[in-house]
Motif scaffolding. Sequence first.
Motif, PDB file in Angstrom:
ATOM      1  N   VAL A   1       0.858  -1.186   0.000  1.00 34.22           N
ATOM      2  CA  VAL A   1       0.000   0.000   0.000  1.00 34.22           C
ATOM      3  C   VAL A   1       0.893   1.234   0.000  1.00 34.22           C
ATOM      4  O   VAL A   1       1.742   1.398   0.880  1.00 34.22           O
ATOM      5  N   LEU A   2       0.710   2.089  -1.003  1.00 29.81           N
ATOM      6  CA  LEU A   2       1.460   3.350  -1.118  1.00 29.81           C
ATOM      7  C   LEU A   2       0.541   4.502  -0.747  1.00 29.81           C
ATOM      8  O   LEU A   2      -0.611   4.549  -1.196  1.00 29.81           O
ATOM      9  N   ILE A   3       1.029   5.451   0.052  1.00 28.13           N
ATOM     10  CA  ILE A   3       0.189   6.550   0.523  1.00 28.13           C
ATOM     11  C   ILE A   3       0.906   7.888   0.377  1.00 28.13           C
ATOM     12  O   ILE A   3       2.070   8.017   0.764  1.00 28.13           O
ATOM     13  N   THR A   4       0.211   8.885  -0.176  1.00 34.59           N
ATOM     14  CA  THR A   4       0.644  10.285  -0.090  1.00 34.59           C
ATOM     15  C   THR A   4      -0.476  11.052   0.599  1.00 34.59           C
ATOM     16  O   THR A   4      -1.614  11.053   0.124  1.00 34.59           O
ATOM     17  N   ILE A   5      -0.180  11.718   1.698  1.00 34.20           N
ATOM     18  CA  ILE A   5      -1.206  12.457   2.435  1.00 34.20           C
ATOM     19  C   ILE A   5      -0.517  13.480   3.341  1.00 34.20           C
ATOM     20  O   ILE A   5       0.637  13.286   3.730  1.00 34.20           O
ATOM     21  N   GLY A   6      -1.232  14.563   3.661  1.00 33.92           N
ATOM     22  CA  GLY A   6      -0.727  15.536   4.614  1.00 33.92           C
ATOM     23  C   GLY A   6      -0.613  16.953   4.075  1.00 33.92           C
ATOM     24  O   GLY A   6      -0.804  17.918   4.815  1.00 33.92           O
ATOM     25  N   ALA A   7      -0.295  17.103   2.795  1.00 33.62           N
ATOM     26  CA  ALA A   7      -0.102  18.442   2.234  1.00 33.62           C
ATOM     27  C   ALA A   7      -1.374  19.267   2.306  1.00 33.62           C
ATOM     28  O   ALA A   7      -1.339  20.476   2.602  1.00 33.62           O
ATOM     29  N   ASN A   8      -2.519  18.637   2.051  1.00 35.80           N
ATOM     30  CA  ASN A   8      -3.783  19.371   2.092  1.00 35.80           C
ATOM     31  C   ASN A   8      -4.226  19.672   3.522  1.00 35.80           C
ATOM     32  O   ASN A   8      -4.998  20.607   3.743  1.00 35.80           O
ATOM     33  N   ASP A   9      -3.738  18.890   4.487  1.00 41.78           N
ATOM     34  CA  ASP A   9      -3.981  19.227   5.895  1.00 41.78           C
ATOM     35  C   ASP A   9      -3.304  20.555   6.220  1.00 41.78           C
ATOM     36  O   ASP A   9      -3.869  21.399   6.933  1.00 41.78           O
ATOM     37  N   ILE A  10      -2.087  20.744   5.719  1.00 39.31           N
ATOM     38  CA  ILE A  10      -1.361  21.997   5.928  1.00 39.31           C
ATOM     39  C   ILE A  10      -2.095  23.152   5.246  1.00 39.31           C
ATOM     40  O   ILE A  10      -2.280  24.230   5.834  1.00 39.31           O
ATOM     41  N   MET A  11      -2.536  22.954   4.025  1.00 33.98           N
ATOM     42  CA  MET A  11      -3.225  24.011   3.293  1.00 33.98           C
ATOM     43  C   MET A  11      -4.540  24.383   3.966  1.00 33.98           C
ATOM     44  O   MET A  11      -4.953  25.554   3.947  1.00 33.98           O
ATOM     45  N   GLN A  12      -5.190  23.408   4.592  1.00 35.29           N
ATOM     46  CA  GLN A  12      -6.442  23.681   5.296  1.00 35.29           C
ATOM     47  C   GLN A  12      -6.218  24.646   6.452  1.00 35.29           C
ATOM     48  O   GLN A  12      -7.029  25.536   6.711  1.00 35.29           O
TER      49      GLN A  12
ATOM     50  N   TYR B   1       3.788   1.867   2.709  1.00 36.12           N
ATOM     51  CA  TYR B   1       4.829   2.862   2.445  1.00 36.12           C
ATOM     52  C   TYR B   1       4.177   4.244   2.454  1.00 36.12           C
ATOM     53  O   TYR B   1       3.341   4.548   1.588  1.00 36.12           O
ATOM     54  N   LEU B   2       4.544   5.058   3.429  1.00 37.65           N
ATOM     55  CA  LEU B   2       4.044   6.424   3.514  1.00 37.65           C
ATOM     56  C   LEU B   2       5.071   7.357   2.884  1.00 37.65           C
ATOM     57  O   LEU B   2       6.215   7.440   3.340  1.00 37.65           O
ATOM     58  N   ILE B   3       4.661   8.051   1.834  1.00 42.47           N
ATOM     59  CA  ILE B   3       5.561   8.954   1.114  1.00 42.47           C
ATOM     60  C   ILE B   3       5.454  10.340   1.735  1.00 42.47           C
ATOM     61  O   ILE B   3       4.355  10.849   1.985  1.00 42.47           O
ATOM     62  N   GLY B   4       6.587  10.945   2.016  1.00 48.03           N
ATOM     63  CA  GLY B   4       6.619  12.216   2.714  1.00 48.03           C
ATOM     64  C   GLY B   4       6.108  13.390   1.901  1.00 48.03           C
ATOM     65  O   GLY B   4       5.690  13.267   0.749  1.00 48.03           O
ATOM     66  N   ILE B   5       6.167  14.572   2.520  1.00 43.13           N
ATOM     67  CA  ILE B   5       5.708  15.820   1.917  1.00 43.13           C
ATOM     68  C   ILE B   5       6.924  16.624   1.468  1.00 43.13           C
ATOM     69  O   ILE B   5       7.964  16.605   2.127  1.00 43.13           O
TER      70      ILE B   5
ATOM     71  N   VAL C   1       4.996   8.138  13.339  1.00 44.12           N
ATOM     72  CA  VAL C   1       3.860   7.212  13.253  1.00 44.12           C
ATOM     73  C   VAL C   1       4.279   5.911  12.584  1.00 44.12           C
ATOM     74  O   VAL C   1       3.945   4.818  13.048  1.00 44.12           O
ATOM     75  N   VAL C   2       5.009   6.023  11.494  1.00 42.87           N
ATOM     76  CA  VAL C   2       5.467   4.836  10.758  1.00 42.87           C
ATOM     77  C   VAL C   2       6.276   3.913  11.658  1.00 42.87           C
ATOM     78  O   VAL C   2       6.129   2.678  11.603  1.00 42.87           O
TER      79      VAL C   2
ATOM     80  N   ASN D   1       5.169  -3.138   9.882  1.00 41.98           N
ATOM     81  CA  ASN D   1       4.999  -3.363   8.442  1.00 41.98           C
ATOM     82  C   ASN D   1       4.978  -2.067   7.651  1.00 41.98           C
ATOM     83  O   ASN D   1       4.516  -2.025   6.509  1.00 41.98           O
ATOM     84  N   ALA D   2       5.477  -0.977   8.250  1.00 41.57           N
ATOM     85  CA  ALA D   2       5.408   0.328   7.587  1.00 41.57           C
ATOM     86  C   ALA D   2       6.799   0.924   7.371  1.00 41.57           C
ATOM     87  O   ALA D   2       7.718   0.694   8.156  1.00 41.57           O
ATOM     88  N   THR D   3       6.919   1.708   6.303  1.00 44.57           N
ATOM     89  CA  THR D   3       8.177   2.375   5.942  1.00 44.57           C
ATOM     90  C   THR D   3       7.875   3.794   5.496  1.00 44.57           C
ATOM     91  O   THR D   3       6.894   4.032   4.774  1.00 44.57           O
ATOM     92  N   PHE D   4       8.696   4.738   5.913  1.00 39.30           N
ATOM     93  CA  PHE D   4       8.560   6.135   5.490  1.00 39.30           C
ATOM     94  C   PHE D   4       9.527   6.399   4.335  1.00 39.30           C
ATOM     95  O   PHE D   4      10.704   6.039   4.399  1.00 39.30           O
ATOM     96  N   ILE D   5       9.027   7.038   3.270  1.00 41.85           N
ATOM     97  CA  ILE D   5       9.850   7.362   2.109  1.00 41.85           C
ATOM     98  C   ILE D   5       9.960   8.879   1.991  1.00 41.85           C
ATOM     99  O   ILE D   5       8.979   9.550   1.640  1.00 41.85           O
ATOM    100  N   PRO D   6      11.117   9.453   2.275  1.00 42.57           N
ATOM    101  CA  PRO D   6      11.274  10.912   2.166  1.00 42.57           C
ATOM    102  C   PRO D   6      11.405  11.357   0.711  1.00 42.57           C
ATOM    103  O   PRO D   6      12.032  10.683  -0.101  1.00 42.57           O
ATOM    104  N   VAL D   7      10.794  12.506   0.391  1.00 45.29           N
ATOM    105  CA  VAL D   7      10.904  13.044  -0.970  1.00 45.29           C
ATOM    106  C   VAL D   7      11.218  14.533  -0.976  1.00 45.29           C
ATOM    107  O   VAL D   7      11.431  15.110  -2.045  1.00 45.29           O
TER     108      VAL D   7
END
Length: 304
Positions: free
Chosen positions: A169-180, A222-226, A254-255, A260-266
Amino acid sequence: MKRRYMLIILGILLIGITVFLTVQLSQPESAKKETTTDNIEQQQQEKQPGYTANEQEETPEEEYAKPQETNGEPITQLREIFSEAVQRTIDFFANREANVTALGDSLTQGVGDNVVEGGYVSILDNTINENHQLVAFDNYGKRGHRSDQLLKWLDTPEVEQSVESADIVLITIGANDIMQVVKENFTNLNMNDFTQARETYEEHLQQIFDKINDLNEDAKIYLIGIYNPFLNYFPDIRELSMIVDDWNETSRDVVEQYDNATFIPVADLFASGEKHLFADDHFHPSHQGYQLFARRILDYLTDQ
């Protein structure tokens, strides 16, 4: 005082970007045909079950992006950019069937990529499955999704079924929380607003991970960073990078709570602010930016 002034400027900028994107999405059909990215988004909406033009953004059953055929158009570019990573990935997935579910916001949907539909997810699909069908991809990215909306999205039957059968499972999330935060407080913005929202984001992220594990405890997450999308506007405002760094650190924390979770910085991929890495809106990645995204994910997938 200076920090508050800078944050207010950021708020005004974000409101401007929001208005710009809203206008782009509300263009008449003749205008949309002139904008490749808008065409892609409209096609993605119309292809989903039960889609109607009047559905509200917060409704979790609406718009999602399914993988699309790209007729191998970017494959030559992919060979050059991925080089060793391609062969490592093929070796990694050889002799095994795998299912990948991609969840998240506009980065998972692929907004800004005018070469392939689905951004980094389609690039991964084209790369891994270039010669043989090794991996099945489901892309449920939705433009504008925040962490609370992704949590509701996981209750959608089709998404649940996809996660249940996923190996990755690949996830991108969080940027819109900041914009909110900015949109709700831009007339009186301060750093405490981001701190409170980050704590809420952390809670939502834990609930997302728990929900995924309830559906499928064997899936690798895999949680992809912001990254900082404002580099082209305010490259010297330190507070922007601080906010992004804080939220990435929260994501990483959190990861680390899940085996079973990995953080991927970008964030480092876009730190230079090079314009060719960004789409015409100077906010989302371009096709080249998504290629860097995909390459980083391949590196983490094959290193596990």
